[in-house]
Design an enzyme around this catalytic site. Structure first.
Site, PDB file in Angstrom:
ATOM      1  N   ARG A 102       3.813  27.650  21.547  1.00  0.00           N
ATOM      2  CA  ARG A 102       4.821  28.834  21.348  1.00  0.00           C
ATOM      3  C   ARG A 102       4.109  30.297  21.713  1.00  0.00           C
ATOM      4  NH1 ARG A 102       5.598  25.105  17.027  1.00  0.00           N
ATOM      5  NH2 ARG A 102       7.393  23.829  17.327  1.00  0.00           N
ATOM      6  N   LYS A 144       5.061  26.093  13.178  1.00  0.00           N
ATOM      7  CA  LYS A 144       6.224  26.366  12.318  1.00  0.00           C
ATOM      8  C   LYS A 144       6.145  26.055  10.933  1.00  0.00           C
ATOM      9  CE  LYS A 144       9.866  27.131  15.761  1.00  0.00           C
ATOM     10  NZ  LYS A 144      11.298  26.569  16.105  1.00  0.00           N
ATOM     11  N   HIS A 166       7.957  30.699  27.049  1.00  0.00           N
ATOM     12  CA  HIS A 166       8.747  29.458  26.869  1.00  0.00           C
ATOM     13  C   HIS A 166       8.853  28.372  27.720  1.00  0.00           C
ATOM     14  CE1 HIS A 166       9.650  27.894  22.817  1.00  0.00           C
ATOM     15  NE2 HIS A 166      10.773  27.072  23.285  1.00  0.00           N
ATOM     16  N   ARG A 168       5.828  26.601  28.393  1.00  0.00           N
ATOM     17  CA  ARG A 168       5.768  25.584  27.436  1.00  0.00           C
ATOM     18  C   ARG A 168       6.656  24.312  27.688  1.00  0.00           C
ATOM     19  NH1 ARG A 168       5.241  24.153  21.621  1.00  0.00           N
ATOM     20  NH2 ARG A 168       7.014  23.569  20.639  1.00  0.00           N
ATOM     21  N   HIS A 207       6.173  19.141  17.177  1.00  0.00           N
ATOM     22  CA  HIS A 207       7.811  18.798  16.927  1.00  0.00           C
ATOM     23  C   HIS A 207       7.664  18.268  15.890  1.00  0.00           C
ATOM     24  CE1 HIS A 207       9.131  19.503  21.627  1.00  0.00           C
ATOM     25  NE2 HIS A 207       9.132  20.663  20.799  1.00  0.00           N
ATOM     26  N   TYR A 252      12.722  16.582  27.055  1.00  0.00           N
ATOM     27  CA  TYR A 252      12.042  16.548  28.222  1.00  0.00           C
ATOM     28  C   TYR A 252      12.015  15.287  29.179  1.00  0.00           C
ATOM     29  CZ  TYR A 252      10.064  20.938  25.912  1.00  0.00           C
ATOM     30  OH  TYR A 252      10.117  21.881  25.375  1.00  0.00           O
TER      31      TYR A 252
END
Length: 297
Positions: free
Chosen positions: A150, A174, A243, A246, A269, A278
């Protein structure tokens, strides 16, 4: 007239008690007006909103669907109707919430944008690397695409964050979750060139990996401008942003047979369902290639 008063009371409740935004209130008002017009036309011009049955809402949902509304628009209209009846039940205007069993359509998932491998290569080749700032731009692109970070993760790194011996970086992702991601040989090669000039521009510690021209840590807004500028002539992708690189990292890994769980771990994730979007890109590309190549497709 009764219906107008019901809706007015509902919107006042949303504004004063729920503190919804004006944008949401406008959306709800339009949706409920559409609902009233529908039941007036299809059922009765004198119908009372508080005296209808569940099948009327289901019929409205079908009516909206027949008009080929986008999924998210359909969701908003049904959500408005459901919220209205939830309010009416809460305020004891009705004895049963007739909308409780109505399912809201699932949110439409947009497939992420990505750039092609040759577009990334061409964009990087176009950068001369004759000065420190051009080398920085290549290093940024190589890290975002090569490791799938990110943008805030990449910009928060210091030179000291990189473990050249293990060829990895420890990332604070995150929610404070840490993960270790690999770095590419190309990134290491450019990093060595970058470090040889870095001390001419910055001598304090810790050393931000990416500097701006005022010798401060590069901002996300500036990183966005760099990526957009460097890819503007080399890709047909609608979006050109950090992004997107990514997204490209994940898409290309899956295209080349990488395990979805491993890709999800590298992306940071928390659930496999987040990574699965994806795989939809890869399948979509496979279908397009099939249609172009197969004589009977």
């Amino acid at each position: 007239m009764k219906n107008i008063l019901y809706i007015s009371s509902f919107l006042d409740y949303c504004r004063n008690e729920k503190q919804f935004s004006e944008k949401t209130l406008i959306t709800y008002r339009i949706a409920l007006n559409d609902f009233i017009e529908y039941i007036k036309t299809e059922f009765s011009p004198d119908i009372d909103l508080l005296k209808i049955e569940t099948y009327v809402i289901k019929a409205f949902l079908g009516w909206l669907d027949d008009r080929n509304l986008k999924r998210n628009s359909l969701r908003l209209k049904i959500s408005a109707v459901k919220s209205f009846y939830k309010f009416a039940f809460k305020k004891k205007l009705i004895n049963v919430n007739i909308s409780k069993m109505i399912l809201t359509p699932k949110k439409e998932k947009k497939l992420p944008n990505f750039v092609l491998e040759n577009e990334i290569n061409n964009a990087i080749k176009s950068i001369n690397q004759n000065n420190f700032w051009e080398i920085r731009d290549v290093l940024l692109i190589e890290l975002l695409y090569g490791s799938g970070l990110r943008i805030n993760e990449a910009l928060g790194l210091n030179l000291e964050s990189i473990n050249l011996f293990e060829r990895t970086i420890r990332i604070a992702g995150k929610g404070g979750k840490e993960r270790i991601v690999p770095i590419t040989s190309k990134f290491i090669e450019i990093l060595e060139k970058y470090k040889s000039e870095y001390s001419n521009y910055y001598k304090s510690s810790p050393k931000p990996l990416f500097l701006d021209k005022k010798f401060k840590r590069l901002s996300s807004a500036m990183a966005y401008k760099i990526v957009k500028k460097r890819f503007s002539l080399y890709t047909e992708s609608e979006k050109k942003s950090p992004h997107v690189l990514r997204h490209s990292f994940a898409t290309h890994l899956l295209d080349n047979g990488a395990d979805i769980r491993t890709v999800g771990e590298m992306l940071g994730h928390s659930s496999l369902s987040t990574t699965q979007v994806y795989t939809h890109i890869s399948v979509d590309r496979l279908k397009q290639a099939y249609k172009k190549a197969h004589p009977k497709a």
